[in-house]
Motif scaffolding. Sequence first.
Motif, mmCIF file in Angstrom:
data_model
loop_
_atom_site.group_PDB
_atom_site.id
_atom_site.type_symbol
_atom_site.label_atom_id
_atom_site.label_comp_id
_atom_site.label_asym_id
_atom_site.label_seq_id
_atom_site.Cartn_x
_atom_site.Cartn_y
_atom_site.Cartn_z
ATOM 1 N N ALA A 49 26.530 71.446 29.548
ATOM 2 C CA ALA A 49 25.710 70.224 29.674
ATOM 3 C C ALA A 49 24.473 70.310 28.794
ATOM 4 C CB ALA A 49 25.337 69.985 31.138
ATOM 5 N N ALA A 50 24.704 70.375 27.488
ATOM 6 C CA ALA A 50 23.605 70.564 26.540
ATOM 7 C C ALA A 50 22.550 69.471 26.678
ATOM 8 C CB ALA A 50 24.151 70.588 25.114
ATOM 9 N N GLN A 51 21.307 69.854 26.425
ATOM 10 C CA GLN A 51 20.178 68.944 26.489
ATOM 11 C C GLN A 51 19.432 68.965 25.155
ATOM 12 O OE1 GLN A 51 17.822 70.200 29.852
ATOM 13 N NE2 GLN A 51 19.484 69.836 31.301
ATOM 14 N N PRO A 52 18.695 67.911 24.832
ATOM 15 C CA PRO A 52 17.953 67.884 23.557
ATOM 16 C C PRO A 52 17.051 69.106 23.366
ATOM 17 C CG PRO A 52 18.006 65.696 24.501
ATOM 18 C CD PRO A 52 18.623 66.613 25.522
ATOM 19 N N GLY A 53 16.550 69.651 24.454
ATOM 20 C CA GLY A 53 15.705 70.841 24.367
ATOM 21 C C GLY A 53 16.441 72.084 23.913
ATOM 22 N N ASP A 54 17.778 72.029 23.876
ATOM 23 C CA ASP A 54 18.574 73.159 23.384
ATOM 24 C C ASP A 54 18.656 73.155 21.859
ATOM 25 O OD1 ASP A 54 20.903 72.633 26.098
ATOM 26 O OD2 ASP A 54 19.195 74.011 26.005
ATOM 27 N N THR A 55 18.206 72.098 21.231
ATOM 28 C CA THR A 55 18.229 72.001 19.770
ATOM 29 C C THR A 55 17.503 73.182 19.142
ATOM 30 O OG1 THR A 55 18.416 69.596 19.729
ATOM 31 C CG2 THR A 55 17.387 70.634 17.804
ATOM 32 N N GLY A 56 18.127 73.772 18.131
ATOM 33 C CA GLY A 56 17.504 74.895 17.443
ATOM 34 C C GLY A 56 18.518 75.693 16.666
ATOM 35 N N LEU A 57 18.058 76.772 16.077
ATOM 36 C CA LEU A 57 18.921 77.697 15.337
ATOM 37 C C LEU A 57 19.198 78.902 16.233
ATOM 38 C CD1 LEU A 57 20.215 78.449 12.553
ATOM 39 C CD2 LEU A 57 18.102 79.673 12.060
ATOM 40 N N TYR A 58 20.461 79.174 16.485
ATOM 41 C CA TYR A 58 20.859 80.291 17.339
ATOM 42 C C TYR A 58 21.332 81.436 16.453
ATOM 43 C CZ TYR A 58 20.341 77.254 21.318
ATOM 44 O OH TYR A 58 19.805 76.423 22.273
ATOM 45 N N LEU A 59 20.660 82.552 16.583
ATOM 46 C CA LEU A 59 20.936 83.723 15.756
ATOM 47 C C LEU A 59 21.492 84.848 16.615
ATOM 48 C CD1 LEU A 59 17.525 83.677 13.906
ATOM 49 C CD2 LEU A 59 19.705 83.370 12.751
ATOM 50 N N CYS A 60 22.568 85.458 16.162
ATOM 51 C CA CYS A 60 22.986 86.691 16.813
ATOM 52 C C CYS A 60 22.501 87.863 15.962
ATOM 53 C CB CYS A 60 24.488 86.755 17.052
ATOM 54 S SG CYS A 60 25.509 86.944 15.589
ATOM 55 N N ALA A 61 22.246 88.959 16.608
ATOM 56 C CA ALA A 61 21.711 90.142 15.942
ATOM 57 C C ALA A 61 22.272 91.360 16.643
ATOM 58 C CB ALA A 61 20.190 90.145 16.001
ATOM 59 N N THR A 86 26.901 100.762 15.966
ATOM 60 C CA THR A 86 27.015 102.057 16.629
ATOM 61 C C THR A 86 26.657 103.160 15.637
ATOM 62 O OG1 THR A 86 28.754 101.187 18.042
ATOM 63 C CG2 THR A 86 28.571 103.574 17.875
ATOM 64 N N GLY A 87 25.733 104.026 16.043
ATOM 65 C CA GLY A 87 25.289 105.103 15.161
ATOM 66 C C GLY A 87 24.160 104.713 14.240
ATOM 67 N N GLY A 88 23.803 103.446 14.219
ATOM 68 C CA GLY A 88 22.726 102.967 13.356
ATOM 69 C C GLY A 88 21.456 102.737 14.143
ATOM 70 N N PHE A 89 20.440 102.245 13.435
ATOM 71 C CA PHE A 89 19.173 101.959 14.103
ATOM 72 C C PHE A 89 18.603 100.622 13.687
ATOM 73 C CE2 PHE A 89 16.310 102.464 10.532
ATOM 74 C CZ PHE A 89 17.081 103.191 9.639
ATOM 75 N N LYS A 90 19.151 100.032 12.636
ATOM 76 C CA LYS A 90 18.585 98.804 12.089
ATOM 77 C C LYS A 90 19.261 97.596 12.715
ATOM 78 C CE LYS A 90 19.602 97.758 7.914
ATOM 79 N NZ LYS A 90 19.771 97.844 6.458
ATOM 80 N N THR A 91 18.472 96.565 13.016
ATOM 81 C CA THR A 91 19.020 95.321 13.548
ATOM 82 C C THR A 91 19.523 94.463 12.401
ATOM 83 O OG1 THR A 91 17.495 95.375 15.419
ATOM 84 C CG2 THR A 91 18.513 93.268 14.910
ATOM 85 N N ILE A 92 20.756 93.960 12.531
ATOM 86 C CA ILE A 92 21.374 93.103 11.523
ATOM 87 C C ILE A 92 21.489 91.711 12.110
ATOM 88 C CG2 ILE A 92 23.476 92.695 10.182
ATOM 89 C CD1 ILE A 92 23.946 95.803 10.566
ATOM 90 N N PHE A 93 21.095 90.703 11.342
ATOM 91 C CA PHE A 93 21.119 89.327 11.817
ATOM 92 C C PHE A 93 22.245 88.548 11.151
ATOM 93 C CE2 PHE A 93 17.312 88.594 14.368
ATOM 94 C CZ PHE A 93 16.592 89.742 14.121
ATOM 95 N N GLY A 94 22.850 87.650 11.935
ATOM 96 C CA GLY A 94 23.758 86.670 11.381
ATOM 97 C C GLY A 94 22.982 85.525 10.752
ATOM 98 N N ALA A 95 23.708 84.616 10.082
ATOM 99 C CA ALA A 95 23.056 83.501 9.389
ATOM 100 C C ALA A 95 22.664 82.379 10.345
ATOM 101 C CB ALA A 95 23.959 82.956 8.291
ATOM 102 N N GLY A 96 23.242 82.369 11.540
ATOM 103 C CA GLY A 96 22.833 81.392 12.535
ATOM 104 C C GLY A 96 23.736 80.186 12.656
ATOM 105 N N THR A 97 23.678 79.567 13.831
ATOM 106 C CA THR A 97 24.309 78.269 14.097
ATOM 107 C C THR A 97 23.197 77.281 14.388
ATOM 108 O OG1 THR A 97 26.372 79.145 14.997
ATOM 109 C CG2 THR A 97 25.725 76.933 15.693
#
Lengths: 115, 111
Positions: free
Chosen positions: B78-90, B94-105
């Motif tokens: 039940a999406a609402q206008p307040g949900d508008t934005g860029l959603y990024l996964c990061a 395994t075995g690493g330490f650096k955070t990697i980001f996706g390009a977003g939806t």
Amino acid sequence: DVKVTQSSRYLVKRTGEKVFLECVQDMDHENMFWYRQDPGLGLRLIYFSYDVKMKEKGDIPEGYSVSREKKERFSLILESASTNQTSMYLCASSFPGGLPYNEQFFGPGTRLTVL
Amino acid sequence: TQLLEQSPQFLSIQEGENLTVYCNSSSVFSSLQWYRQEPGEGPVLLVTVVTGGEVKKLKRLTFQFGDARKDSSLHITAAQPGDTGLYLCAGVKTGGFKTIFGAGTRLFVKA
């Protein structure tokens, strides 16, 4: 309320100028990061610092340098700005330890345009 | 090539609709995070998932980490206008330490 602040929201510079982007955090975080965000490419890490005067290159350090003289402040320097450095620059900070789960707190970003 | 591929890149829906966005990789991650970024602001963390198969709920948002820890999904009910934005996964490999980001939806919810 935790805060990461960046010195400018918008900046316009000319090719060849030296550019300083400042970031300040008030959370006593050891880690600080500089990213650039471009459409379709996501956030790409430029440099990070895990302690005062310590720095490590990220994925795209070319054309950039950083300075961390105080724990709360992390500066990004463009030695000679070029048009391909036009981008949104985001600063972030986080606690150390338990690294994989660390939340990064971001500033509002600086949109830099190089003409 | 993005290490974390997000799909779709852009989504425009009506208020009240449900939606799912995806974050996929061929690599195994020790944890995955979802951030939301609103216009003119930096990303803000929504959730961290660390165990394969884990499901976390945040009001109308449901996050799932794949069993093999290579992918994640975000479902909004039940999406609402307040949900508008860029959603990024990061994620941290395994075995690493650096955070990697996706390009977003980029999500736009129309009233």
